[in-house]
Design an enzyme around this catalytic site. Structure first.
Site, short mmCIF file in Angstrom:
data_model
loop_
_atom_site.label_atom_id
_atom_site.label_comp_id
_atom_site.label_asym_id
_atom_site.label_seq_id
_atom_site.Cartn_x
_atom_site.Cartn_y
_atom_site.Cartn_z
N ALA A 44 -148.35 33.51 15.73
CA ALA A 44 -149.29 33.86 14.67
C ALA A 44 -149.29 32.77 13.62
O ALA A 44 -148.22 32.35 13.16
CB ALA A 44 -148.91 35.20 14.03
N LEU B 214 -146.39 29.20 11.02
CA LEU B 214 -146.56 29.65 12.40
C LEU B 214 -145.36 30.55 12.69
O LEU B 214 -144.20 30.13 12.56
CB LEU B 214 -146.60 28.48 13.38
N GLU B 215 -145.64 31.79 13.08
CA GLU B 215 -144.57 32.79 13.12
C GLU B 215 -144.35 33.39 14.50
O GLU B 215 -145.28 33.67 15.24
CB GLU B 215 -144.92 33.94 12.15
N ASP B 216 -143.07 33.61 14.79
CA ASP B 216 -142.65 34.46 15.89
C ASP B 216 -142.38 35.83 15.25
O ASP B 216 -141.29 36.07 14.74
CB ASP B 216 -141.38 33.87 16.52
#
Ligand SMILES: *[C@@H]1O[C@H](CO)[C@@H](O)[C@H](O)[C@H]1NC(C)=O
Ligand SMILES: *[C@@H]1O[C@H](CO)[C@@H](O)[C@H](O)[C@H]1NC(C)=O
Ligand SMILES: *[C@@H]1O[C@H](CO)[C@@H](O)[C@H](O)[C@H]1NC(C)=O
Ligand SMILES: *[C@@H]1O[C@H](CO)[C@@H](O)[C@H](O)[C@H]1NC(C)=O
Ligand SMILES: *[C@@H]1O[C@H](CO)[C@@H](O)[C@H](O)[C@H]1NC(C)=O
Ligand SMILES: *[C@@H]1O[C@H](CO)[C@@H](O)[C@H](O)[C@H]1NC(C)=O
Length: 292
Positions: free
Chosen positions: A123, A223-225
Site C-alpha cells: 500500500a 509504502l506499507e506492509d
C-alpha cells in the site's frame, strides 16, 4: 490464515453514501476529464479488515548503497528501519503545525516474491500524524494485490484513524498509474483529501469535518506492509517496480515547506533482519523506493 483477495480488500462490505460516519461528516465531489460530474457513483466501502499504520522506527547503524554513503558524507542522510513500512517522514511542531502534504506517485506495480505465498500486497499512501502523534492519522493512498497467477488489482482508499478505512469504489486506479494525493488540515478537526488520477481523468475532493483531533506534527510518504485486523499480522509483502514519490511537499501554517529535506528515510526490515524495501532521497523533493 488465508483470505480471498476480495474478502481481505473489502472485508465485511458496508456501502456508505456521502453523509456521516461515526461523527465524521463529509462532502465529496468528482471531476472527470476536467468537468464536475455526479459524485454519488463514488461509493465508499468500509474495510474493517485492514489496518494502515506507521509503527515506530529505529535509527540505522549501517548504510547499504553508494548513494547512501555519498548522502551520509554530505550529512544528508537520516536512515532508520521500520518493521512495516519504508518511505520518508518529516516533523513540525506545535508552534508551526502542518497545513498540507502532497505527493505524486505510482500505484504499486507488484510481482510475487517466490516465498510468502499468495496473495501478496503493498500500500502506498500519504498522511498527516501517526508518529509522535500516535492517536490519530489522516491518510489516503492506493493498495495493490497480486495473486498466485501474477494478476493484480488496485484500489484507492482514505482513512481518518481511529475511524475506519474506506476504499473508494469507482475511482479507477491501475498498477503503474501516476496518482497524486493532497491532504490539507484546515484545523485539528477539519480537512480535505484530493486524490487525482490524471492519467484516467479522475479527481476526487473530499471535505471532512468533525474528525478525530489531529496534532499536525508529522507527515509521511509511505509504502506499507499493512496489517490484517483480525489476526493483527502483516500481510505477505510483494516485490515491486521502483516506486517514486515526486514533487513531495509539506507546508506548515506559517508557509514553511518542510518536505523531505531533513526527513528520516526509512527502510523496511523483516524480523530476520532482511531489508525488503528501501527509500533513497534523489533531491529535496523526490525520492525512490526500491524492492529488495
Ligand atoms: C470543499 O470546500 C471548498 C471550500 O473550502 C469548496 O470550494 C469545495 O466546493 C468543497 N467541496 C465539496 C465537495 O464540498
Ligand atoms: C536517532 O538518532 C538521533 C540523533 O541522530 C537521536 O537524537 C535519537 O534519539 C535516535 N533515536 C533512536 C531511537 O535511537
Ligand atoms: C502512543 O504514545 C504514547 C506515549 O508516547 C504511548 O504510551 C502509547 O502506548 C502509544 N500508543 C500507541 C497506540 O502506540
Ligand atoms: C493541495 O490542495 C490545496 C487546497 O485544498 C491547494 O491549496 C494546494 O495548492 C494543493 N497543492 C498542490 C501541490 O496541488
Ligand atoms: C475548522 O475549519 C473548518 C473549515 O474551514 C471550519 O468550518 C470550522 O469551523 C473550523 N473549526 C474550528 C474548531 O476552528
Ligand atoms: C532525522 O529524522 C528524525 C525524525 O525521525 C528527526 O527528529 C531528526 O531531526 C532528523 N535528523 C536530521 C539530521 O535531519
Amino acid at each position: 490464515m488465508r483470505h480471498s483477495v476480495f474478502s481481505l480488500l473489502l472485508g465485511a462490505i458496508s456501502l456508505i453514501t456521502p453523509a456521516v460516519v461515526s461523527g465524521l461528516e463529509f462532502t465529496v465531489s468528482l471531476e472527470q476529464d476536467g468537468k464536475t460530474v455526479d459524485a454519488s457513483k463514488l461509493q465508499f466501502v468500509k474495510i474493517p479488515s485492514l489496518r494502515h499504520r506507521r509503527r515506530g522506527h529505529r535509527n540505522a547503524t549501517t548504510t547499504t548503497t553508494t548513494r547512501q554513503h555519498e548522502n551520509a558524507k554530505r550529512g544528508n542522510n537520516n536512515i532508520s528501519y521500520s518493521d512495516n513500512w519504508c518511505g520518508a517522514s518529516s516533523r513540525s511542531d506545535d508552534a508551526d503545525p502542518i497545513r498540507n502534504v502532497f505527493g505524486y506517485f505510482t500505484v504499486p506495480d507488484l510481482k510475487l516474491r517466490p516465498t510468502g505465498g499468495a496473495p501478496q500486497f503493498a500500500a502506498a499512501w500519504i498522511g498527516i500524524d501517526g508518529a509522535k502523534c500516535n492517536q490519530t492519522l489522516l491518510q489516503a493512498g492506493v493498495t495493490t494485490v497480486v495473486n498466485s497467477n501474477g494478476g493484480q488489482s488496485a484500489s484507492a482508499w482514505w482513512e481518518w484513524y481511529p475511524g475506519a478505512a474506506y476504499s473508494i469504489a469507482n475511482l479507477p486506479v491501475k498498477p503503474g498509474d501516476w496518482v497524486s494525493v493532497n491532504i490539507t488540515a484546515h484545523n485539528a478537526t477539519s480537512g480535505r483529501i484530493i486524490v487525482t488520477n490524471a492519467q484516467r481523468g479522475y479527481s476526487m475532493t473530499l471535505n471532512l469535518t468533525s474528525g478525530p483531533k489531529l496534532c499536525r506534527w508529522d507527515v509521511e510518504w509511505i509504502l506499507e506492509d499493512f496489517y490484517e485486523a483480525e489476526s493483527n499480522k502483516q500481510v505477505p509483502f510483494a516485490s515491486f517496480q521502483d516506486l517514486w514519490f515526486l514533487d513531495t511537499e509539506a507546508t506548515t501554517v506559517r508557509g514553511k515547506n518542510i518536505g523531505i529535506n531533513g526527513a528520516a528515510m526509512v527502510h523496511l526490515m523483516d524480523p530476520k533482519g532482511k531489508v525488503l524495501c528501501q527509500a533513497e532521497k534523489y533531491d529535496d523533493a523526490n525520492f525512490v523506493i526500491t524492492s529488495h
